[in-house]
Design an enzyme around this catalytic site. Structure first.
Site: not given
Lengths: 394, 394
Positions: A255, A276, A385
């Site tokens: 951000e 792994h 938003k």
């Protein structure tokens, strides 16, 4: 308290420290423009916070409602907790299934609520809160939000809930040393004084020394990005407890620096688990990554194996193996021309976590200076938003 | 059962399906070379597994020891579990602190152990097992390993533990439909028949249809990588329960395709959480990412808000908000020229999880054909494993 080893970064020669950036940092700090950092010198606020949380300490469970910067710092800290209760639940999403499952397990009479939203407008947090209220989870509620009129504060006022001020000059992702990190930490029995002390030591080294860790780290990262095409920054602690710290770093980095087409993509990995899962790609896939391994001193920790069933393990501990794996991964990355930084800490505790978080906050800020970016805004997410609110109204 | 919408991938025109790759896949499948996939047609093995796990069902806790492919598929399945006990703990790391904390909470008399290592040589798993044995956690132990002499099988024999065969022709990361996924799933009360059924339907569509989802997905991913520089593949489910599925995908993708300098880097994200952590970077940082959003039907799910404290939420549910956020993120990515694929499922359950896992396994295999890679080996990590053993011996 922690060491930074850049030998594996394959720079050929050492980069000369850009002292002017350090001076800009110090000037900004001196002028009080870096409020998130100066918090670590305080002590009195903690005493006040300890009083505020007292009513919560009798509870079995405490829910921390919040998302992003209102959650990740607290989670990174709580990962160090050894206490049984209250048990903290960080609710940073709005999955109805998660809440349904949670409600089945909780007793409203023994559950407290801490609600964190800087703006007081975060729709996820408000929706979480209303849902919890309808389920009767409001025995004790504490709100943390900015000292100004906003939906969350109004709601708190209407319910007579205590409200702590989120410092207006401290953005969510930089808020771990503020009330936002301190309240969950104190609820979790974390030694917040040690946490701030570790951070303060690192801060001081950046105010006083000429080649502090974050300046070198920022320069190396940018050199590797710009000259060697390393567009991903993989942070790989060898510690389960540092998993949330790595997620916190990912938000901080993404951000703060992901703007104007700039920034590198942070990736949280975990040793040895991702040996792994991801190591094949790291070693032999595209050479687009810069690695930072976080290396606690593990040798000798854990139960010593006495059984002779597997001869090579006799007298060894799990920590010995953890150590050997870490060293092997470090060497293997180098042999495969993957630049790697090694950050050593004594052990995973409040002090070293504070030190690491301060280091990476300063590294982020210095990188923003070098890249000519504003490390403290996040302009691109506003449109989404707005859209979400629009769709919700349909 | 699931839909794949590629409209947001910004291809300008549709790619023509490479039918020859599909034919190669079908031929390999017909010749029995794709054992991990054909497992989904079986039923009888499940009946046998159900008998094997019976002694474990009385326990409070079951530890699943294993790492990478021996763990992630089981974790993805167990994330759907709604049962109280036995409670499963997946131990995929060797952090001494994690084990110390675990031992404090467990009663050896009410704890079972499932130990999974295909090779029977995985040092982490062997060390976990020896440590658990020393702590007396061996009331009931079940081992899953290849049918050949190896340290784990020898150890099982010496202790008279039952041993199930890990199919030799099924690699760890492709093992979710085999005993490796089935045993933890059955212990967790998961409907494994539905899981395999969802997978079988997707498999069949790839054996019968001319434009099945994984072929288009593989081609789009490679086009975006090769022609548009999208070197990261972000998988972002809007579901807490699909978090481990995303981690499973990351292993599958990274280990199968990260070789010879090829492959894209998988990144697990979580909606809406990462809208508050990574979205700023996604939208305005480097344009190097291809996004896949997993979209369950959330509208209407969760408690309906009756309170009028926040007017815009009246009569809305958490699921409505989840849905609105998902749609907003999808639109915002498109508006910001970020290619995005939308995979819709009805709900998060065994059937849709099976379908998604089969889709991504086939997409991985088809991508390996298109990239001329072997999707089933992981040659680069062997050196690190050798080094770790060497350092451990010191």
């Amino acid at each position: 308290m922690f060491t930074q080893n850049l030998e594996g970064c394959q720079l050929e020669e050492k980069l000369s420290p850009k002292i002017e950036m350090l001076e800009r940092f110090r000037k900004a700090y001196g002028a009080g423009e870096l409020a998130p950092l100066s918090l670590v010198e305080q002590r009195e606020d903690i005493i006040a916070f300890q009083k505020v949380i007292e009513p919560f300490l009798k509870f079995e469970d405490v829910l921390i409602l919040g998302t992003g910067g209102s959650s990740l710092g607290g989670q990174a800290l709580y990962a160090l907790s050894a206490q049984e209760k209250p048990h903290l639940h960080f609710l940073d999403n709005i999955d109805p299934h998660t809440f349904e499952k949670l409600f089945m397990d909780l007793n409203p009479k023994t559950t407290g609520l801490v609600v964190i939203s800087k703006s007081g407008l975060t729709v996820e947090t408000l929706m979480q809160l209303l849902t919890c209220m309808q389920r009767g989870l409001m025995e004790e509620v504490l709100v943390i939000t900015e000292p100004q009129e906003n939906p969350l504060r109004k709601l708190a006022k209407s319910q007579n809930w205590p409200c702590l001020d989120h410092p207006p000059d401290v953005g969510g992702r930089y808020a771990c040393f503020s009330v936002v990190g301190m309240i969950p930490a104190l609820l979790g029995g974390i030694d917040v004084f040690a946490f701030r002390k570790g951070a303060a030591e690192v801060l001081r080294s950046h105010l006083e020394n000429s080649e502090p860790t974050a300046l070198l780290g920022a320069q190396v990262g940018l050199f590797l990005k710009n000259k060697r095409g390393k567009s991903l920054s993989v942070l790989m602690p060898y510690s389960d407890q540092l998993h949330f710290f790595a997620l916190w770093y990912c938000q901080l980095w993404a951000e703060s620096l992901g703007k104007n087409g700039k920034g590198t993509t942070p990736v949280a990995a975990l040793g040895t688990v991702d040996q792994h899962s991801q190591l094949q790609l790291y070693l032999d896939g595209p050479k687009d990554k810069f690695f930072t391994l976080i290396a606690p001193q593990w040798a000798g920790k854990g139960d010593r194996i006495t059984s002779t069933l597997i001869p090579e393990f006799v007298h060894k501990t799990m920590g010995d193996l953890f150590s050997a794996e870490l060293r092997a991964t470090y060497e293997t990355l180098i042999r495969n021309q993957c630049p790697v930084r090694l950050m050593g800490i004594d052990e995973v505790n409040e002090k070293s976590l504070g030190a690491l978080m301060m280091h990476f906050m300063i590294e982020t800020i210095l990188t923003s200076y070098l890249e000519d970016l504003n490390a403290f805004d996040q302009p691109a997410v506003e449109e989404g938003k707005r859209l979400a609110r629009e769709y919700l109204a349909l």
